[in-house]
Design a protein around this motif. Sequence first.
Motif, PDB file in Angstrom:
ATOM      1  N   GLU A  28       0.829  -1.213   0.000  1.00 44.68           N
ATOM      2  CA  GLU A  28       0.000   0.000   0.000  1.00 44.68           C
ATOM      3  C   GLU A  28       0.863   1.262   0.000  1.00 44.68           C
ATOM      4  OE1 GLU A  28      -3.126  -0.066  -0.738  1.00 44.68           O
ATOM      5  OE2 GLU A  28      -2.991   2.120  -0.810  1.00 44.68           O
ATOM      6  N   VAL A 140       0.091   5.070   6.047  1.00 43.46           N
ATOM      7  CA  VAL A 140      -0.091   5.906   4.856  1.00 43.46           C
ATOM      8  C   VAL A 140      -0.085   7.385   5.247  1.00 43.46           C
ATOM      9  CG1 VAL A 140      -1.620   6.385   2.919  1.00 43.46           C
ATOM     10  CG2 VAL A 140      -1.443   4.060   3.791  1.00 43.46           C
ATOM     11  N   TRP A 144       2.827  10.316   4.159  1.00 41.02           N
ATOM     12  CA  TRP A 144       2.575  11.624   3.535  1.00 41.02           C
ATOM     13  C   TRP A 144       3.076  12.751   4.412  1.00 41.02           C
ATOM     14  CZ3 TRP A 144       1.402  12.798  -1.371  1.00 41.02           C
ATOM     15  CH2 TRP A 144       0.992  11.750  -2.183  1.00 41.02           C
TER      16      TRP A 144
ATOM     17  N   ARG B  11      -0.541  18.000   0.164  1.00 42.99           N
ATOM     18  CA  ARG B  11      -0.270  17.372  -1.136  1.00 42.99           C
ATOM     19  C   ARG B  11      -1.166  16.144  -1.356  1.00 42.99           C
ATOM     20  NH1 ARG B  11       3.061  19.806  -4.442  1.00 42.99           N
ATOM     21  NH2 ARG B  11       5.249  20.066  -3.869  1.00 42.99           N
ATOM     22  N   TRP B  12      -1.247  15.341  -0.308  1.00 43.48           N
ATOM     23  CA  TRP B  12      -2.031  14.098  -0.389  1.00 43.48           C
ATOM     24  C   TRP B  12      -3.482  14.432  -0.745  1.00 43.48           C
ATOM     25  CZ3 TRP B  12      -3.435  10.600   4.394  1.00 43.48           C
ATOM     26  CH2 TRP B  12      -3.856   9.345   3.944  1.00 43.48           C
ATOM     27  N   GLU B  15      -3.752  15.643  -4.400  1.00 45.19           N
ATOM     28  CA  GLU B  15      -3.436  14.669  -5.445  1.00 45.19           C
ATOM     29  C   GLU B  15      -4.383  13.470  -5.490  1.00 45.19           C
ATOM     30  OE1 GLU B  15      -1.123  15.133  -7.732  1.00 45.19           O
ATOM     31  OE2 GLU B  15      -0.359  16.984  -6.836  1.00 45.19           O
ATOM     32  N   THR B  16      -5.188  13.282  -4.458  1.00 42.72           N
ATOM     33  CA  THR B  16      -6.024  12.083  -4.400  1.00 42.72           C
ATOM     34  C   THR B  16      -7.461  12.432  -4.015  1.00 42.72           C
ATOM     35  OG1 THR B  16      -5.459  11.720  -2.071  1.00 42.72           O
ATOM     36  CG2 THR B  16      -4.074  10.598  -3.681  1.00 42.72           C
ATOM     37  N   ASP B  20      -9.843   7.476  -2.546  1.00 42.98           N
ATOM     38  CA  ASP B  20      -8.455   6.963  -2.594  1.00 42.98           C
ATOM     39  C   ASP B  20      -7.858   6.918  -1.189  1.00 42.98           C
ATOM     40  OD1 ASP B  20      -8.203   6.734  -5.344  1.00 42.98           O
ATOM     41  OD2 ASP B  20      -7.388   8.752  -5.605  1.00 42.98           O
ATOM     42  N   SER B  24      -6.864   3.644   0.889  1.00 43.98           N
ATOM     43  CA  SER B  24      -5.448   3.459   1.180  1.00 43.98           C
ATOM     44  C   SER B  24      -5.211   3.270   2.689  1.00 43.98           C
ATOM     45  CB  SER B  24      -4.687   4.682   0.657  1.00 43.98           C
ATOM     46  OG  SER B  24      -3.311   4.471   0.700  1.00 43.98           O
TER      47      SER B  24
END
Lengths: 158, 175
Positions: A28, A140, A144, B11-12, B15-16, B20, B24
């Motif tokens: 992932e 995750v 980021w 950013r995350w 971009e998504t 998503d 994730s």
Amino acid sequence: MTPARREFVADGPPGESAAERRHRTLTELKRTVRHHPAVDIATGAQGDDGRFREREVTFDPLILGIDADRAALRIEWRPRPDPTDPAYFVFHYHDSTGRDFGWHREPNPHVDGLEHYQGRTAPDQEYDYEPTYFDSDSPVDLLWDILGRIEERVSEEL
Amino acid sequence: MSDESNRGTERWIEETSAFDRVRSVAFALQQPRTAGQIAKSAHVSEKTARDHLRRLVEMDVMLEETGEGPTTYYPDPAYMRYREVRTLAREHDRDELMDIVATLKGDIEKWREELDVETPDELRASVADADVSEEAVYERQKLAEDWEYTEYRLGLIKDALAEYDRLTTGPPTTA
């Protein structure tokens, strides 16, 4: 009642192992990191040969805004056998100009506790260690956040 | 995470999509979590997280536990395992998979010989030996984990080889 709806019973089949969690999490992390505009590719480290024990994320130095030829992030994720214990990890950035720093959660003799930042400015120097902490328990979300910290750190040094 | 370090999170989000991020976070869960906890990690509202999680449960990829406490979610280990096997079959031809098997078996053989133990558990037990330094304890623990992980990956690759044709099947071809 859907087929997927069920109780997580204690006397059922054995629970997901730490190895399974590690594989699933690395898969992932590899998948999500590709959404970052500065990320070129997520592969195994050199000599990985299909072992898939850690991931190496390669950045496009131009998009990252740095003067290096190569820049990469090494990712390790090591779940503990008890899933309620926070997993050990390494998110370590290095580039061809000698920048070398990362955020780790693992046993170490340098700081109290597991979580720390470590960095050095030249390959022949010793690392400096500082304790740090992480709020999120999502790999995750953590990735980021760390990608943001990397962007900030490399832009400060210009 | 500290509040001032949220450039990556921004950013995350840029971009998504919300789906998503929920998917994730959900696929990388380390233990069962509620929709509220997943929402916080995915930076979406709890309602959004719950809607997407229910869809993932309906798609048979997430498990939903509705016991006495709050409802929690966890990726279905059986589906996740199948997914890894299928990815291996789609990303590698048979010869490449055989090469990986040889590499992984070679690693295990090397650990057996160099460390003079037969299993990861024996390796873990060996840290009590007098000649193992404190620093070497964590190194041995990591090797034991890598060993178990390597055995797990060998199992995935063996399944990918055994079911190779089925796993790489495409849509029907027209005459």
